[in-house]
Design an enzyme around this catalytic site. Sequence first.
Site, PDB file in Angstrom:
ATOM      1  N   ARG A  49       0.776  -1.087   0.008  1.00 43.96           N
ATOM      2  CA  ARG A  49      -0.006   0.005  -0.027  1.00 43.96           C
ATOM      3  C   ARG A  49       0.742   1.188   0.093  1.00 43.96           C
ATOM      4  O   ARG A  49       0.619   1.995  -0.665  1.00 43.96           O
ATOM      5  CB  ARG A  49      -1.046   0.141   1.086  1.00 43.96           C
ATOM      6  N   TYR A 101     -17.624  17.348 -14.378  1.00 42.13           N
ATOM      7  CA  TYR A 101     -18.001  15.950 -14.187  1.00 42.13           C
ATOM      8  C   TYR A 101     -19.086  15.840 -13.100  1.00 42.13           C
ATOM      9  O   TYR A 101     -18.943  16.214 -11.965  1.00 42.13           O
ATOM     10  CB  TYR A 101     -16.941  15.238 -14.438  1.00 42.13           C
ATOM     11  N   ASP A 173      -8.658  19.236 -14.010  1.00 40.93           N
ATOM     12  CA  ASP A 173      -8.498  17.845 -14.394  1.00 40.93           C
ATOM     13  C   ASP A 173      -8.297  17.620 -15.795  1.00 40.93           C
ATOM     14  O   ASP A 173      -9.114  18.353 -16.637  1.00 40.93           O
ATOM     15  CB  ASP A 173     -10.357  17.444 -14.283  1.00 40.93           C
ATOM     16  N   LYS A 198      -9.742   6.520 -18.868  1.00 37.68           N
ATOM     17  CA  LYS A 198     -10.152   7.233 -19.997  1.00 37.68           C
ATOM     18  C   LYS A 198      -8.928   6.941 -21.123  1.00 37.68           C
ATOM     19  O   LYS A 198      -8.555   5.884 -21.349  1.00 37.68           O
ATOM     20  CB  LYS A 198     -10.688   8.771 -19.924  1.00 37.68           C
TER      21      LYS A 198
HETATM   22  N1  PLP Z   1     -12.940  13.375 -14.411  1.00 41.44           N
HETATM   23  C1  PLP Z   1     -13.471  13.314 -15.640  1.00 41.44           C
HETATM   24  C2  PLP Z   1     -13.457  14.459 -16.630  1.00 41.44           C
HETATM   25  C3  PLP Z   1     -14.103  12.437 -15.813  1.00 41.44           C
HETATM   26  O1  PLP Z   1     -14.812  12.172 -17.017  1.00 41.44           O
HETATM   27  C4  PLP Z   1     -14.318  10.953 -14.862  1.00 41.44           C
HETATM   28  C5  PLP Z   1     -15.284  10.058 -15.226  1.00 41.44           C
HETATM   29  O2  PLP Z   1     -15.940   9.909 -15.922  1.00 41.44           O
HETATM   30  C6  PLP Z   1     -13.548  11.354 -13.660  1.00 41.44           C
HETATM   31  C7  PLP Z   1     -12.850  12.565 -13.261  1.00 41.44           C
HETATM   32  C8  PLP Z   1     -13.735   9.861 -12.754  1.00 41.44           C
HETATM   33  O3  PLP Z   1     -12.929   8.949 -12.802  1.00 41.44           O
HETATM   34  P1  PLP Z   1     -13.133   7.698 -12.591  1.00 41.44           P
HETATM   35  O4  PLP Z   1     -14.240   7.308 -13.146  1.00 41.44           O
HETATM   36  O5  PLP Z   1     -11.887   7.143 -12.835  1.00 41.44           O
HETATM   37  O6  PLP Z   1     -13.480   7.666 -11.013  1.00 41.44           O
END
Ligand code: PLP
Length: 380
Positions: A49, A101, A173, A198
């Site tokens: 961890r 998001y 992000d 993604k």
């Molecule tokens: N940030 C964005 C722009 C996203 O589109 C997403 C998920 O769709 C996330 C963060 C969250 O990521 P995760 O689904 O890997 O937790």
Amino acid sequence: MSEQGFETLLIHAGQQPDKETGAVVPPIHLATTYAQEQVGRHKGYEYSRSGNPTRGVLESALSALEGASAGFAFASGLAAEDAVLRFCRPGDRIVIPNDAYGGTYRLIARVHGEYGIEFAPVDLSDLDAVAAALETRTRLVWAETPTNPHLRIADIGSLSRLAHERGARLVVDNTFATPYLQRPLALGADVVVHSMTKYLGGHSDVVGGFVATNDEEAAERVGFLQNAAGAVPSPFDCYMVLRGMKTLAVRLDRQCASAASIASFLAEQPAVSEVLYPGLDSHPGHEIAKAQMSQFGAMVSFILAGGEAAALRVAAATKLFTLAESLGAVESLIEHPARMTHLSVAGSALEVDPGLIRLSVGLETLDDLLADLGAALAKA
Ligand code: PLP
């Protein structure tokens, strides 16, 4: 960032052939614990961890791509975001995009909000509105650019100046752009977060998150939280992201080119009232995107003239674009954000137009994708 080109870094940053065997891909180290010669004397790993060699390779590689001195891998994008949000104390404020998001909004509003963290949703493309929302207790300005699902563009350099004037950190992000298209730290951001699920993973087969920074204090805190809260990815997941990441540039070159053609095609369809794609001259963020991104990305959103009913018909009618959540992988996806990925913002200031459809453009033959969309739009 080092002198080497981005594609070279994708293949080699943090990754040398294994010293013992010469293996050219990093081994998946499954051991949870590591032998110590004496109490406290070991080879740098004690417990998986706290630190794992496969995770370490991923952390070095992705930090190099973002131009960061430190990077931390997490079990999901939201776990990575959660670690950064823990910079805030009760009474602190976060400025968030008014089309963040949905999962980010839910985490801020319904988890951190429960512990006294306040937030202000703002259109980040309106710098006067951002300046007005910044208060002395604003600890973070949270930006997505391009945003999910409206593909709005925020000016990272200007936002960082505004945030820093008020003693706040700018978090970006970078999931939609990836470090191949945009490097927020070089533009003035303090922290970058990713959903590695993604484009970085790129094959719809691994969930993961990442935090990258050059801010020593932030790095120290995130590193502490990675171990203390323990939301770490498995060694296998780290390997999967490393494997996917190697083709990031070639995948995105093709995906961005196809997305641009699809956006132009959609702009000519009578069933479509508006196309949201930062590569179009008509997009309000086009000039800023041109200045801070190397290409415009492979996400395209559009609004149906016939509203929600038409959007639902189109989403159900495509054959190559699979109706599914998520984005950024080799297969093309279509979704209806208001009822799917962004359902958690229904009724809030972030509510999504029910006539909006979001596409994640994959690697299929462009003509096949255009034919698929054309046939679906005929049913709008
Ligand atoms: N940030 C964005 C722009 C996203 O589109 C997403 C998920 O769709 C996330 C963060 C969250 O990521 P995760 O689904 O890997 O937790």
